[in-house]
Design an enzyme around this catalytic site. Sequence first.
Site, PDB file in Angstrom:
ATOM      1  N   ASN A   1     -18.335   6.872  25.383  1.00  0.00           N
ATOM      2  CA  ASN A   1     -17.368   5.892  25.900  1.00  0.00           C
ATOM      3  C   ASN A   1     -17.365   5.752  27.426  1.00  0.00           C
ATOM      4  O   ASN A   1     -16.932   4.728  27.933  1.00  0.00           O
ATOM      5  CB  ASN A   1     -15.966   6.176  25.358  1.00  0.00           C
ATOM      6  CG  ASN A   1     -15.425   7.514  25.779  1.00  0.00           C
ATOM      7  OD1 ASN A   1     -16.193   8.436  26.062  1.00  0.00           O
ATOM      8  ND2 ASN A   1     -14.124   7.644  25.827  1.00  0.00           N
TER       9      ASN A   1
ATOM     10  N   GLU B   1     -13.650  18.953  26.299  1.00  0.00           N
ATOM     11  CA  GLU B   1     -12.761  17.822  26.622  1.00  0.00           C
ATOM     12  C   GLU B   1     -12.719  16.951  25.380  1.00  0.00           C
ATOM     13  O   GLU B   1     -13.683  16.246  25.075  1.00  0.00           O
ATOM     14  CB  GLU B   1     -13.326  17.024  27.813  1.00  0.00           C
ATOM     15  CG  GLU B   1     -13.361  17.786  29.126  1.00  0.00           C
ATOM     16  CD  GLU B   1     -11.977  17.915  29.765  1.00  0.00           C
ATOM     17  OE1 GLU B   1     -11.016  17.313  29.262  1.00  0.00           O
ATOM     18  OE2 GLU B   1     -11.877  18.648  30.765  1.00  0.00           O
TER      19      GLU B   1
ATOM     20  N   CYS C   1     -10.379   8.551  25.836  1.00  0.00           N
ATOM     21  CA  CYS C   1      -9.694   9.729  25.291  1.00  0.00           C
ATOM     22  C   CYS C   1      -8.193   9.706  25.593  1.00  0.00           C
ATOM     23  O   CYS C   1      -7.410  10.289  24.853  1.00  0.00           O
ATOM     24  CB  CYS C   1     -10.326  10.998  25.836  1.00  0.00           C
ATOM     25  SG  CYS C   1     -10.535  10.948  27.617  1.00  0.00           S
TER      26      CYS C   1
ATOM     27  N   GLU D   1      -6.232  10.308  16.117  1.00  0.00           N
ATOM     28  CA  GLU D   1      -6.732   9.540  17.263  1.00  0.00           C
ATOM     29  C   GLU D   1      -7.338   8.231  16.754  1.00  0.00           C
ATOM     30  O   GLU D   1      -8.313   8.257  15.997  1.00  0.00           O
ATOM     31  CB  GLU D   1      -7.804  10.365  18.001  1.00  0.00           C
ATOM     32  CG  GLU D   1      -8.319   9.676  19.236  1.00  0.00           C
ATOM     33  CD  GLU D   1      -9.418  10.469  19.949  1.00  0.00           C
ATOM     34  OE1 GLU D   1     -10.207  11.173  19.274  1.00  0.00           O
ATOM     35  OE2 GLU D   1      -9.504  10.373  21.189  1.00  0.00           O
TER      36      GLU D   1
HETATM   37  P1  NAP Z   1     -18.806  12.863  19.247  1.00  0.00           P
HETATM   38  O1  NAP Z   1     -19.206  12.172  18.014  1.00  0.00           O
HETATM   39  O2  NAP Z   1     -18.122  14.174  19.146  1.00  0.00           O
HETATM   40  O3  NAP Z   1     -20.129  12.991  20.132  1.00  0.00           O
HETATM   41  C1  NAP Z   1     -20.117  13.549  21.407  1.00  0.00           C
HETATM   42  C2  NAP Z   1     -21.461  14.168  21.715  1.00  0.00           C
HETATM   43  O4  NAP Z   1     -21.661  15.294  20.849  1.00  0.00           O
HETATM   44  C3  NAP Z   1     -22.628  13.220  21.451  1.00  0.00           C
HETATM   45  O5  NAP Z   1     -23.625  13.432  22.427  1.00  0.00           O
HETATM   46  C4  NAP Z   1     -23.118  13.682  20.085  1.00  0.00           C
HETATM   47  O6  NAP Z   1     -24.458  13.363  19.814  1.00  0.00           O
HETATM   48  C5  NAP Z   1     -22.927  15.184  20.212  1.00  0.00           C
HETATM   49  N1  NAP Z   1     -22.913  15.913  18.939  1.00  0.00           N
HETATM   50  C6  NAP Z   1     -22.635  15.445  17.709  1.00  0.00           C
HETATM   51  N2  NAP Z   1     -22.723  16.451  16.799  1.00  0.00           N
HETATM   52  C7  NAP Z   1     -23.066  17.565  17.475  1.00  0.00           C
HETATM   53  C8  NAP Z   1     -23.311  18.919  17.106  1.00  0.00           C
HETATM   54  N3  NAP Z   1     -23.212  19.325  15.839  1.00  0.00           N
HETATM   55  N4  NAP Z   1     -23.639  19.810  18.074  1.00  0.00           N
HETATM   56  C9  NAP Z   1     -23.721  19.428  19.362  1.00  0.00           C
HETATM   57  N5  NAP Z   1     -23.512  18.143  19.776  1.00  0.00           N
HETATM   58  C10 NAP Z   1     -23.180  17.232  18.853  1.00  0.00           C
HETATM   59  O7  NAP Z   1     -17.850  11.931  20.155  1.00  0.00           O
HETATM   60  P2  NAP Z   1     -18.004  10.401  20.509  1.00  0.00           P
HETATM   61  O8  NAP Z   1     -17.738   9.598  19.292  1.00  0.00           O
HETATM   62  O9  NAP Z   1     -19.260  10.167  21.269  1.00  0.00           O
HETATM   63  O10 NAP Z   1     -16.799  10.252  21.551  1.00  0.00           O
HETATM   64  C11 NAP Z   1     -15.490  10.030  21.150  1.00  0.00           C
HETATM   65  C12 NAP Z   1     -14.655  11.273  21.267  1.00  0.00           C
HETATM   66  O11 NAP Z   1     -14.766  11.837  22.569  1.00  0.00           O
HETATM   67  C13 NAP Z   1     -13.170  10.978  21.090  1.00  0.00           C
HETATM   68  O12 NAP Z   1     -12.590  11.955  20.279  1.00  0.00           O
HETATM   69  C14 NAP Z   1     -12.632  11.033  22.504  1.00  0.00           C
HETATM   70  O13 NAP Z   1     -11.261  11.321  22.604  1.00  0.00           O
HETATM   71  C15 NAP Z   1     -13.468  12.122  23.082  1.00  0.00           C
HETATM   72  N6  NAP Z   1     -13.453  12.038  24.541  1.00  0.00           N
HETATM   73  C16 NAP Z   1     -12.757  12.977  25.257  1.00  0.00           C
HETATM   74  C17 NAP Z   1     -12.697  12.887  26.642  1.00  0.00           C
HETATM   75  C18 NAP Z   1     -11.951  13.905  27.469  1.00  0.00           C
HETATM   76  O14 NAP Z   1     -12.228  13.992  28.660  1.00  0.00           O
HETATM   77  N7  NAP Z   1     -11.025  14.657  26.901  1.00  0.00           N
HETATM   78  C19 NAP Z   1     -13.334  11.842  27.292  1.00  0.00           C
HETATM   79  C20 NAP Z   1     -14.024  10.908  26.525  1.00  0.00           C
HETATM   80  C21 NAP Z   1     -14.090  11.023  25.153  1.00  0.00           C
HETATM   81  P3  NAP Z   1     -24.828  12.024  19.001  1.00  0.00           P
HETATM   82  O15 NAP Z   1     -24.373  10.889  19.840  1.00  0.00           O
HETATM   83  O16 NAP Z   1     -26.297  12.122  18.858  1.00  0.00           O
HETATM   84  O17 NAP Z   1     -24.098  12.097  17.688  1.00  0.00           O
END
Ligand code: NAP
Length: 475
Positions: free
Chosen positions: A153, A249, A283, A377
Amino acid sequence: MTKAYQTFVDGQWLHTDHAMEVINKFTGEAFATVPLADHALTLRAIAGAKKAFQTFRKTPAHQRSAILDKAVALIASREEEIAAVISQEAGKAWKFSINEVQRSAETFKFAAEEAKRLHGETIPVDASRFGENRFGYFIREPLGVIAAITPFNFPLNLVAHKVAPAIATGNTIVLKPASATPVSALILAEILEEAGLPPGVFNVLIGPGGEVGDALVVHPDCRKITFTGSPAVGGQIVRKAGIKKVTLELGNNSATIIEPDADLDKAAARCVVSAFANSGQVCISLQRIYVNRLCVDQFTRIFIDKVKALKVGNPLDKDCDVGPLITPSEVERIDGWVQEAVAQGAVIAVGGRGEGRMYQPTVLTQVTEEMKVMCMETFAPVVSIVAYDSFEQVLELVNGSEFGLQAGVYTNDINKALQAVDDLDVGGVMINDTATYRVDHLPYGGNKMSGLGREGIRFAMEDMTNIKMVMINSN
Ligand code: NAP
């Protein structure tokens, strides 16, 4: 025409045997291809970063700072190009993409400044009766290879939040960006190379989280995992990482409270941006608006008028407010949640429709705390308005969440503001603003399921170092 990017490992630009298309999230058409990493390339990146660490850890602070400063200038010089990439790969409306690039430059600037301020402390050893005639101080040392895993994002600024403090502290980095949005990270690699970052210090691996990400998480040479993403993946990482530092995060279902003494027009305008910027895929996107019953009708009227004025469409259009969601399946998911809420008694005040890659900005009323749109969320352009009767009650409702990233409170009553600061179980309380406020040097992170540790350059830097205690015995 798709542009073929190379990946950057151990100081070399590489194609691999497998290329992946990167989709423009509005048109659904490929606009770039990127090389996919396999296990061998993952090991090569870690080994290259480990080797580079041996010299980079000794690079003087002024040199690390100068590299980061050069990156600031290079990001600024490519602002429009990078914003166009972000709008295409993440589907982010142009004005928010430009904002992300400018924030990323500022993130690097803060790191350039903080690189010169990393220091330890002297310890008054003789505070102990066993500590007389000894001089003690500690220094902060880099950890080694840091594995950074980032979400879709904010494909540039959330990468910057890991890479810039790692460079500032003399660590080396292997980055795995989100598979949906890898191009911004590759452009950053070009920028860092041009800025003079030595080979091997920054490496980019593109590939599935469950393979490339997992391999980084479990590798003993990755001394810290810094992850931004979903709570589900964060939970897996913390269980698998073993004995190494982990920063998480994660998500939130952000709430903002509106008291009757607030400037409702101003509050509503901020709430609209907070709920719908990046199609709600932030987020700290505003998801729950709690409005005092005395002003809920008035606030809702103002808010809905502003929501109806939002321009939904192609994120590359300069006046677009709300673009697509990251995948059509996300549109289906959120539509299912909204339909389920309606079946449970919620009322759609505006929106509530999705098609293909787009979901209309949606406002729900008559919701209950148990509905998915409230307690989970949403990560989509859907916000709920709830009336409350007392300040104590609304603080409990906000705290009723399993998450705890940030919350906002609109009030001009200093006692209520301070009560909220005291009682809310979150990482940040924004007074007279929404939960969605962030600038990049603030300590940022969540309580409860929202994460572990804090980012924000200085705070990320502290966690990217180990303390080494030095004692000199003058007996
Ligand atoms: P996500 O599906 O958890 O993916 C995040 C990263 O993790 C991607 O690079 C993903 O790779 C990787 N990943 C997936 N499975 C993994 C595993 N088993 N082991 C290691 N890495 C793995 O999250 P998203 O959909 O991209 O982002 C949305 C989420 O991020 C929301 O929950 C949002 O709240 C959170 N977020 C939090 C913050 C904060 O600062 N608190 C900021 C922004 C977003 P792939 O893309 O290849 O699946």
